[in-house]
Write an enzyme that holds these catalytic residues in place. Structure first.
Site, mmCIF file in Angstrom:
data_model
loop_
_atom_site.group_PDB
_atom_site.id
_atom_site.type_symbol
_atom_site.label_atom_id
_atom_site.label_comp_id
_atom_site.label_asym_id
_atom_site.label_seq_id
_atom_site.Cartn_x
_atom_site.Cartn_y
_atom_site.Cartn_z
ATOM 1 N N ASN A 83 0.829 -1.194 0.000
ATOM 2 C CA ASN A 83 0.000 0.000 0.000
ATOM 3 C C ASN A 83 0.878 1.263 0.000
ATOM 4 O OD1 ASN A 83 -2.339 1.668 0.279
ATOM 5 N ND2 ASN A 83 -3.350 0.002 1.364
ATOM 6 N N HIS A 113 23.770 0.862 11.135
ATOM 7 C CA HIS A 113 25.004 1.588 11.396
ATOM 8 C C HIS A 113 25.684 1.052 12.645
ATOM 9 C CE1 HIS A 113 23.709 4.577 8.439
ATOM 10 N NE2 HIS A 113 22.507 4.406 8.954
ATOM 11 N N GLY A 140 -0.097 -1.402 9.104
ATOM 12 C CA GLY A 140 0.317 -0.025 8.871
ATOM 13 C C GLY A 140 1.294 0.498 9.905
ATOM 14 N N SER A 158 -0.305 -3.303 13.445
ATOM 15 C CA SER A 158 0.026 -1.920 13.098
ATOM 16 C C SER A 158 0.916 -1.299 14.165
ATOM 17 C CB SER A 158 -1.258 -1.094 12.980
ATOM 18 O OG SER A 158 -2.020 -1.540 11.895
ATOM 19 N N THR A 163 12.182 -6.352 15.850
ATOM 20 C CA THR A 163 13.629 -6.304 16.061
ATOM 21 C C THR A 163 14.272 -7.682 16.061
ATOM 22 O OG1 THR A 163 13.349 -6.360 18.456
ATOM 23 C CG2 THR A 163 13.453 -4.174 17.404
ATOM 24 N N LYS A 164 13.460 -8.735 16.044
ATOM 25 C CA LYS A 164 13.998 -10.099 16.035
ATOM 26 C C LYS A 164 13.108 -10.987 15.174
ATOM 27 C CE LYS A 164 11.577 -11.731 20.145
ATOM 28 N NZ LYS A 164 11.708 -12.345 21.463
ATOM 29 N N ARG A 178 6.464 -8.705 20.019
ATOM 30 C CA ARG A 178 6.440 -9.986 20.724
ATOM 31 C C ARG A 178 5.225 -10.744 20.240
ATOM 32 N NH1 ARG A 178 3.644 -6.431 23.161
ATOM 33 N NH2 ARG A 178 1.982 -6.824 24.632
ATOM 34 N N LYS A 181 -0.467 -13.761 19.876
ATOM 35 C CA LYS A 181 -1.249 -14.992 19.887
ATOM 36 C C LYS A 181 -0.901 -15.811 18.659
ATOM 37 C CE LYS A 181 -5.292 -13.027 17.544
ATOM 38 N NZ LYS A 181 -6.735 -12.806 17.632
#
Length: 184
Positions: A83, A113, A140, A158, A163-164, A178, A181
């Site tokens: 989108n 960086h 989004g 959203s 990060t993992k 995280r 569910k």
């Protein structure tokens, strides 16, 4: 190694290198054409995307405005949709599976960086690949950070900051993301 080879190998490289700079400029020109092409011109937009990306399925569509760094490092599967205002920083390979949907304002960032301030001040950076499995839906304003792999059937809420990596069949959200569910 050239700066391009270093970039693609995930090593520290200088993005100000002449070749890398010219590659990004060429990509920007292609993006200007794509983003200026009317949304109703589906065939033309598909042709432009197929020429820009490293590989694609037969069916794909991206709303304008779309931004990326190189294009060649982006590989999308069949039936891909992104989108408005999607940004993919593709200094490393970005692989997106079949039947994936990306909501507005999503950022997929392979570039990163050094944490060390002195090293970072030199302008050096590195990149880590990102992989999204089949049937992923990215909500989004979500951000997918360098080095992340998401399995099949993953839904990213959203505003999530991923990060993992996560495996198959989960809904993830939050900052940092995280598991919320399982997908049922």
């Amino acid at each position: 190694m050239t700066e391009l080879e270093k970039m693609l190998a995930g090593e520290l490289y200088f993005p100000s290198d002449k070749l890398l700079t010219s590659m990004r400029k060429a990509c920007r020109k292609q993006l200007d054409i794509l983003n200026a092409t009317c949304q109703t011109e589906h065939k033309r937009r598909t042709q432009l995307l197929k020429a820009l990306f490293g590989s694609t399925g037969k069916r794909l569509y991206i709303e304008s405005s779309f931004k990326c760094d190189y294009g060649d490092n982006i590989h999308v599967g069949e039936n891909f949709y992104a989108n408005f205002n999607c940004v993919i920083l593709d200094a490393a390979k970005v692989t997106i599976g079949d039947n994936c949907m990306i909501a507005p304002q999503v950022g997929i960032y392979t570039a990163t960086h050094p944490i060390n301030a002195e090293q970072r001040a030199t302008g050096i950076e590195f990149a880590k690949p990102i992989t999204l499995g089949d049937n992923c839906w990215i909500g989004g304003n979500a951000v997918i950070n360098p080095g992340v792999t998401l399995g099949n059937n993953v839904v990213v809420a959203s505003g999530a900051v991923v990060t993992k990596s996560f495996g198959d069949n989960v809904v993830i959200g939050g900052n940092p993301a995280r598991v919320i569910k399982p997908v049922s």
